[in-house]
Design a protein around this motif. Sequence first.
Motif, PDB file in Angstrom:
ATOM      1  N   ALA A  42       0.834  -1.190   0.000  1.00 17.22           N
ATOM      2  CA  ALA A  42       0.000   0.000   0.000  1.00 17.22           C
ATOM      3  C   ALA A  42       0.871   1.242   0.000  1.00 17.22           C
ATOM      4  O   ALA A  42       1.973   1.260   0.527  1.00 17.22           O
ATOM      5  N   GLY A  43       0.304   2.321  -0.559  1.00 16.48           N
ATOM      6  CA  GLY A  43       1.063   3.566  -0.602  1.00 16.48           C
ATOM      7  C   GLY A  43       1.689   3.769  -1.967  1.00 16.48           C
ATOM      8  O   GLY A  43       1.569   2.943  -2.864  1.00 16.48           O
ATOM      9  N   LEU A  44       2.336   4.894  -2.103  1.00 12.79           N
ATOM     10  CA  LEU A  44       2.928   5.252  -3.380  1.00 12.79           C
ATOM     11  C   LEU A  44       4.376   4.773  -3.481  1.00 12.79           C
ATOM     12  O   LEU A  44       5.300   5.556  -3.641  1.00 12.79           O
ATOM     13  N   VAL A  45       4.579   3.480  -3.343  1.00  8.30           N
ATOM     14  CA  VAL A  45       5.905   2.901  -3.498  1.00  8.30           C
ATOM     15  C   VAL A  45       5.973   2.329  -4.912  1.00  8.30           C
ATOM     16  O   VAL A  45       5.528   1.216  -5.173  1.00  8.30           O
ATOM     17  N   ILE A  46       6.505   3.113  -5.826  1.00  5.68           N
ATOM     18  CA  ILE A  46       6.513   2.754  -7.234  1.00  5.68           C
ATOM     19  C   ILE A  46       7.952   2.656  -7.727  1.00  5.68           C
ATOM     20  O   ILE A  46       8.760   3.549  -7.463  1.00  5.68           O
ATOM     21  N   HIS A  47       8.249   1.566  -8.412  1.00 12.15           N
ATOM     22  CA  HIS A  47       9.591   1.373  -8.959  1.00 12.15           C
ATOM     23  C   HIS A  47       9.462   1.234 -10.478  1.00 12.15           C
ATOM     24  O   HIS A  47       9.369   0.115 -11.004  1.00 12.15           O
ATOM     25  N   PRO A  48       9.440   2.344 -11.206  1.00 13.24           N
ATOM     26  CA  PRO A  48       9.180   2.289 -12.652  1.00 13.24           C
ATOM     27  C   PRO A  48      10.256   1.590 -13.455  1.00 13.24           C
ATOM     28  O   PRO A  48      10.013   1.169 -14.588  1.00 13.24           O
ATOM     29  N   MET A  49      11.463   1.421 -12.893  1.00 15.27           N
ATOM     30  CA  MET A  49      12.555   0.815 -13.661  1.00 15.27           C
ATOM     31  C   MET A  49      12.616  -0.703 -13.501  1.00 15.27           C
ATOM     32  O   MET A  49      13.408  -1.355 -14.188  1.00 15.27           O
ATOM     33  N   VAL A  57      -1.229   8.337 -22.575  1.00 16.53           N
ATOM     34  CA  VAL A  57       0.170   7.965 -22.773  1.00 16.53           C
ATOM     35  C   VAL A  57       0.283   6.751 -23.676  1.00 16.53           C
ATOM     36  O   VAL A  57       1.201   6.663 -24.508  1.00 16.53           O
ATOM     37  N   TYR A  58      -0.663   5.794 -23.544  1.00 11.83           N
ATOM     38  CA  TYR A  58      -0.655   4.627 -24.434  1.00 11.83           C
ATOM     39  C   TYR A  58      -0.791   5.057 -25.891  1.00 11.83           C
ATOM     40  O   TYR A  58      -0.088   4.542 -26.785  1.00 11.83           O
ATOM     41  N   ALA A  59      -1.727   5.983 -26.120  1.00 11.32           N
ATOM     42  CA  ALA A  59      -1.903   6.477 -27.487  1.00 11.32           C
ATOM     43  C   ALA A  59      -0.628   7.150 -27.989  1.00 11.32           C
ATOM     44  O   ALA A  59      -0.216   6.959 -29.140  1.00 11.32           O
ATOM     45  N   LEU A 104       4.320   5.267 -17.967  1.00 15.66           N
ATOM     46  CA  LEU A 104       3.148   4.397 -17.880  1.00 15.66           C
ATOM     47  C   LEU A 104       3.071   3.704 -16.531  1.00 15.66           C
ATOM     48  O   LEU A 104       1.997   3.632 -15.907  1.00 15.66           O
ATOM     49  N   LYS A 105       4.201   3.201 -16.059  1.00 12.95           N
ATOM     50  CA  LYS A 105       4.184   2.481 -14.783  1.00 12.95           C
ATOM     51  C   LYS A 105       3.924   3.423 -13.621  1.00 12.95           C
ATOM     52  O   LYS A 105       3.261   3.042 -12.648  1.00 12.95           O
ATOM     53  N   VAL A 106       4.425   4.639 -13.693  1.00 13.79           N
ATOM     54  CA  VAL A 106       4.171   5.609 -12.628  1.00 13.79           C
ATOM     55  C   VAL A 106       2.680   5.900 -12.516  1.00 13.79           C
ATOM     56  O   VAL A 106       2.101   5.861 -11.431  1.00 13.79           O
ATOM     57  N   PHE A 107       2.026   6.174 -13.640  1.00 13.85           N
ATOM     58  CA  PHE A 107       0.589   6.458 -13.621  1.00 13.85           C
ATOM     59  C   PHE A 107      -0.210   5.231 -13.197  1.00 13.85           C
ATOM     60  O   PHE A 107      -1.221   5.346 -12.487  1.00 13.85           O
ATOM     61  N   ALA A 108       0.242   4.033 -13.650  1.00 11.21           N
ATOM     62  CA  ALA A 108      -0.442   2.806 -13.245  1.00 11.21           C
ATOM     63  C   ALA A 108      -0.312   2.590 -11.739  1.00 11.21           C
ATOM     64  O   ALA A 108      -1.246   2.129 -11.075  1.00 11.21           O
ATOM     65  N   GLY A 109       0.844   2.933 -11.185  1.00  8.43           N
ATOM     66  CA  GLY A 109       1.034   2.830  -9.740  1.00  8.43           C
ATOM     67  C   GLY A 109       0.130   3.780  -8.981  1.00  8.43           C
ATOM     68  O   GLY A 109      -0.442   3.426  -7.941  1.00  8.43           O
ATOM     69  N   PHE A 110      -0.039   4.990  -9.493  1.00  7.98           N
ATOM     70  CA  PHE A 110      -0.958   5.951  -8.881  1.00  7.98           C
ATOM     71  C   PHE A 110      -2.389   5.418  -8.887  1.00  7.98           C
ATOM     72  O   PHE A 110      -3.126   5.540  -7.904  1.00  7.98           O
TER      73      PHE A 110
END
Length: 267
Positions: free
Chosen positions: A25-32, A236-238, A212-218
């Motif tokens: 839970a939370g905004l722990v996002i690892h886009p790489m 972003v996909y478009a 994309l991964k950052v927004f998906a994590g949000f």
Amino acid sequence: MGKIFFWIMVALAVVSGFLFAPEHAGLVIHPMDQFEVKPLFGKGEIGTFTITNVTMWMALSVVATIALLVLSTSKRATIPSRAQSIAELAYGFVYKMVEDVAGKDAIKFFPYIMTLFMFIVTANFLGLIPASFTTTSHIAVTAVLAMLVFLTVTIVGFVKNGAGFLGLFWVSSAPLPLRPILAIIELISYFVRPVSHSIRLAGNVMAGHAVLKVFAGFAAASAIIAPVSIFAITAVYALELLVAFIQAYVFTILTCVYLKDALHPSH
């Protein structure tokens, strides 16, 4: 058709929200993390002959390219199917690019340039499938492609022109005192070509997938901002569909420009 495309984009966005969701839970996002090279079978260190996710998706890119260019055109129907139409459009598009940019004497290099374009554009599009791996986001892949182009045009330049190929670095139209300085600058820029050629492709593809991964994590982490995030992912996909084609086009047209320099080196 527009509605179908819209709902496909929304579906991809929702699927991405689940696939790229943070483990906690939370905004722990690892886009790489999505760019990590992993063994396809088992775990452990990756050796020279280890089959990885990169290996698999590169192989799929080759298979998809062969399926499009060979299998779909094998019947050569008078009324072409959609796949045959795409293959014919791609053929004509790249052929005209080579002819217009590098000249008619560069047509003999068309199969090589066509192969480059189709492999890159196919790998880029396959990388947009949720849970896939984008091979062109790795500098190890794009650097090899760029070095092959660099070595090819350099060898062709010397074989066709001999020492005259060095005229590429000698700006005869400039004032004589400036020519040695410009020659050094031209020489440096020539050897920088494979670096910029490879980084441009890998950097643009990697940046788009990271966003994309950052927004998906949000979207997965907060129900409040989820609608906004899903809308952003769809947009972003478009954009990434457009970037997937543009980056393959840029890589290919630069190859044609470099080939033109090798065939006609004089300023």
